[in-house]
Design an enzyme around this catalytic site. Structure first.
Site, short mmCIF file in Angstrom:
data_model
loop_
_atom_site.label_atom_id
_atom_site.label_comp_id
_atom_site.label_asym_id
_atom_site.label_seq_id
_atom_site.Cartn_x
_atom_site.Cartn_y
_atom_site.Cartn_z
N ASN A 1 -5.71 1.61 -3.99
CA ASN A 1 -4.74 1.10 -3.04
C ASN A 1 -4.19 -0.23 -3.51
O ASN A 1 -4.70 -0.83 -4.45
CB ASN A 1 -5.39 0.96 -1.66
CG ASN A 1 -6.45 -0.12 -1.60
OD1 ASN A 1 -6.35 -1.06 -0.83
ND2 ASN A 1 -7.51 0.00 -2.40
N HIS B 1 -2.32 0.66 6.82
CA HIS B 1 -2.80 0.62 5.44
C HIS B 1 -3.15 2.03 4.99
O HIS B 1 -3.71 2.82 5.74
CB HIS B 1 -4.03 -0.28 5.29
CG HIS B 1 -4.40 -0.49 3.86
ND1 HIS B 1 -3.67 -1.30 3.02
CD2 HIS B 1 -5.38 0.05 3.09
CE1 HIS B 1 -4.20 -1.27 1.80
NE2 HIS B 1 -5.24 -0.45 1.82
N CYS C 1 0.81 -1.23 0.00
CA CYS C 1 0.00 0.00 0.00
C CYS C 1 0.84 1.27 0.00
O CYS C 1 0.63 2.15 -0.83
CB CYS C 1 -0.99 -0.01 1.17
SG CYS C 1 -0.23 -0.04 2.81
#
Length: 155
Positions: free
Chosen positions: A128, A116, A65
């Protein structure tokens, strides 16, 4: 790219080129400190690529990510080097009723703190790299139901 030079040199130069009528081409509403569509376009090139823990460049075969954001922003000269937590630390909070495309969205997926990150693209979606879909679009609301939500933040 394992050798010297920039394979995307022409594209990078063209973003500064004028429109032909003497005026500079400007994209976006000017509320972000970068061209959101340019960064989004870079990220879209990697849709469907697998998730690779620690992946920071296309040469890794995929991204994690923070690596996806780090790579895309590096292409336009913005240093977002680091983990989701360090990217969280480099950005400023944005109230949810003021979010705009280009804001970062953060979650705590497996440990305390930011683990994240993605970039909000509008309509409740963010782009993402995640372990279940690789580089893909995800729903902010669906992720809020799965993981602790740490908020939206802006460069």
């Amino acid at each position: 790219w394992s050798r010297y030079g920039d394979v995307n040199y022409v594209e990078h130069v063209m973003r500064y080129y004028n429109s032909g009528n003497g005026s500079v081409v400007v994209v976006g509403d000017g509320t972000q400190s970068f061209n959101v569509e340019e960064v989004h376009t870079i990220m879209k090139e990697y849709l469907g690529r697998p998730y690779v823990w620690g992946g920071r460049t296309p040469a890794a075969g995929g991204f994690d990510c923070s690596g996806l954001l780090e790579y895309a922003f590096a292409q336009i000269g913005i240093d977002m080097y680091g983990t989701a937590q360090s990217q969280y630390n480099k950005t400023n909070p944005v109230p949810e009723d003021q979010i705009k495309p280009g804001d970062f969205v953060f979650f705590s997926t497996y440990k305390p703190g930011a683990s994240h990150v993605g970039m909000y693209v509008g309509n409740g979606q963010f782009i993402n790299a995640n372990s279940s879909g690789g580089t893909s679009y995800s729903s902010v609301e669906e992720w809020k139901n799965l993981y602790p939500f740490l908020g939206f933040r802006r460069i």
